[in-house]
Design an enzyme around this catalytic site. Structure first.
Site, PDB file in Angstrom:
ATOM      1  N   SER A 120      -3.825  -4.870   8.444  1.00  0.00           N
ATOM      2  CA  SER A 120      -4.932  -4.281   9.201  1.00  0.00           C
ATOM      3  C   SER A 120      -6.090  -5.261   9.372  1.00  0.00           C
ATOM      4  O   SER A 120      -6.267  -6.187   8.576  1.00  0.00           O
ATOM      5  CB  SER A 120      -5.446  -3.025   8.505  1.00  0.00           C
ATOM      6  OG  SER A 120      -4.399  -2.106   8.326  1.00  0.00           O
TER       7      SER A 120
HETATM    8  N1  SAH Z   1      -1.639  -1.758   3.926  1.00  0.00           N
HETATM    9  C1  SAH Z   1      -0.894  -2.744   4.650  1.00  0.00           C
HETATM   10  C2  SAH Z   1      -0.736  -2.358   6.086  1.00  0.00           C
HETATM   11  C3  SAH Z   1       0.706  -2.299   6.412  1.00  0.00           C
HETATM   12  S1  SAH Z   1       1.150  -1.653   7.991  1.00  0.00           S
HETATM   13  C4  SAH Z   1      -1.497  -4.122   4.513  1.00  0.00           C
HETATM   14  O1  SAH Z   1      -2.635  -4.248   4.003  1.00  0.00           O
HETATM   15  O2  SAH Z   1      -0.842  -5.101   4.856  1.00  0.00           O
HETATM   16  C5  SAH Z   1       1.909  -0.130   7.535  1.00  0.00           C
HETATM   17  C6  SAH Z   1       3.043  -0.200   6.570  1.00  0.00           C
HETATM   18  O3  SAH Z   1       3.544   1.124   6.403  1.00  0.00           O
HETATM   19  C7  SAH Z   1       4.224  -1.047   7.017  1.00  0.00           C
HETATM   20  O4  SAH Z   1       4.501  -1.991   6.035  1.00  0.00           O
HETATM   21  C8  SAH Z   1       5.366  -0.052   7.158  1.00  0.00           C
HETATM   22  O5  SAH Z   1       6.620  -0.575   6.812  1.00  0.00           O
HETATM   23  C9  SAH Z   1       4.939   1.035   6.199  1.00  0.00           C
HETATM   24  N2  SAH Z   1       5.515   2.349   6.445  1.00  0.00           N
HETATM   25  C10 SAH Z   1       5.844   2.915   7.634  1.00  0.00           C
HETATM   26  N3  SAH Z   1       6.335   4.145   7.467  1.00  0.00           N
HETATM   27  C11 SAH Z   1       6.328   4.377   6.119  1.00  0.00           C
HETATM   28  C12 SAH Z   1       6.716   5.481   5.315  1.00  0.00           C
HETATM   29  N4  SAH Z   1       7.207   6.609   5.835  1.00  0.00           N
HETATM   30  N5  SAH Z   1       6.564   5.376   3.969  1.00  0.00           N
HETATM   31  C13 SAH Z   1       6.064   4.241   3.415  1.00  0.00           C
HETATM   32  N6  SAH Z   1       5.686   3.164   4.133  1.00  0.00           N
HETATM   33  C14 SAH Z   1       5.804   3.231   5.463  1.00  0.00           C
END
Ligand code: SAH
Length: 213
Positions: free
Chosen positions: A66
């Protein structure tokens, strides 16, 4: 090498002042965490020079880290004092996880994609964050065995607030979550004695929360 590390420190300070404090994030614990966590290590090597830009960046597997301001804004919205037990849904790069771990002692993080979870865990351990609990799975159903949580942060957009997640909030617990398809809004859900209060905060764009079912 040392010079380059100094550059990254300067870039983090500029990021905090111009993108975060200037836009109204004033919680010193959040600002200190954002100054400390080496954001460049959470993005692929070839885009490290852009790690402190005012935007989300790709981290592989079609996912993103993000925008710095959004990480700070969401963290501040949780009003953490340091004593909370926090659940993060969407470990991704592990960057937001590290920011949380700078502020509170108990961080639980769930990621659907094992490749991302494994990489985040290795990096966070190398950086000395040894007290984080990781799970690979669908975070839509939270982490029942470790509930309740004082704060929950969801870093992927859900079509609606997942009920099972909301039910894992402790009394007075708070959850921040992007809701919507395409156009999304960040919502703050607060558990109160008589139910849940839902407050719309600001428009955002996140990758979708993938449903494993
Ligand atoms: N907090 C992260 C942002 C990652 S983007 C950072 O600081 O880098 C969102 C993430 O959510 C992705 O890695 C994706 O794989 C994960 N995601 C998507 N659907 C999900 C689910 N149902 N349960 C857990 N993780 C999920």
């Amino acid at each position: 090498m040392a010079d380059q590390e100094d550059d990254f420190i300067t870039q983090r300070e500029t990021m905090v002042e111009l993108q975060i404090r200037a836009r109204g994030v004033i919680d010193e614990k959040v600002l200190a965490a954002m100054r400390k966590v080496p954001r460049h290590l959470f993005v692929p090597q070839k885009i490290r020079p852009f790690a402190h830009g005012d935007e989300p960046l790709p981290i592989g597997e079609g996912q993103t880290i993000s925008q710095p301001y959004i990480v700070a804004y969401m963290t501040q919205a949780l009003e953490l004092t340091g004593k909370e037990k926090v659940l993060e849904v969407g470990t991704g790069s592990g960057y937001q996880t590290a920011v949380l771990a700078e502020i509170v002692r108990q961080v639980f993080t769930v990621e659907l994609l094992s490749a991302l979870s494994d990489r985040a865990r290795a990096l966070l351990q190398e950086l000395g964050y040894t007290d984080i609990h990781y799970k690979v799975g669908d975070g839509t159903s939270g982490w029942e065995e470790n509930a309740p949580f004082d704060a929950i942060i969801v870093t992927a957009a859900a079509p609606a607030v997942p009920k099972r997640l909301q039910d894992q909030l402790s009394p007075d617990g708070r959850m921040i979550i992007p809701v919507g398809a395409g156009f999304q809004d960040l919502f703050l859900i607060s558990r109160e004695r008589r139910g849940f209060r839902k407050k719309k905060l600001l428009p955002v764009r996140f990758v979708p929360l993938i449903s494993a079912h």
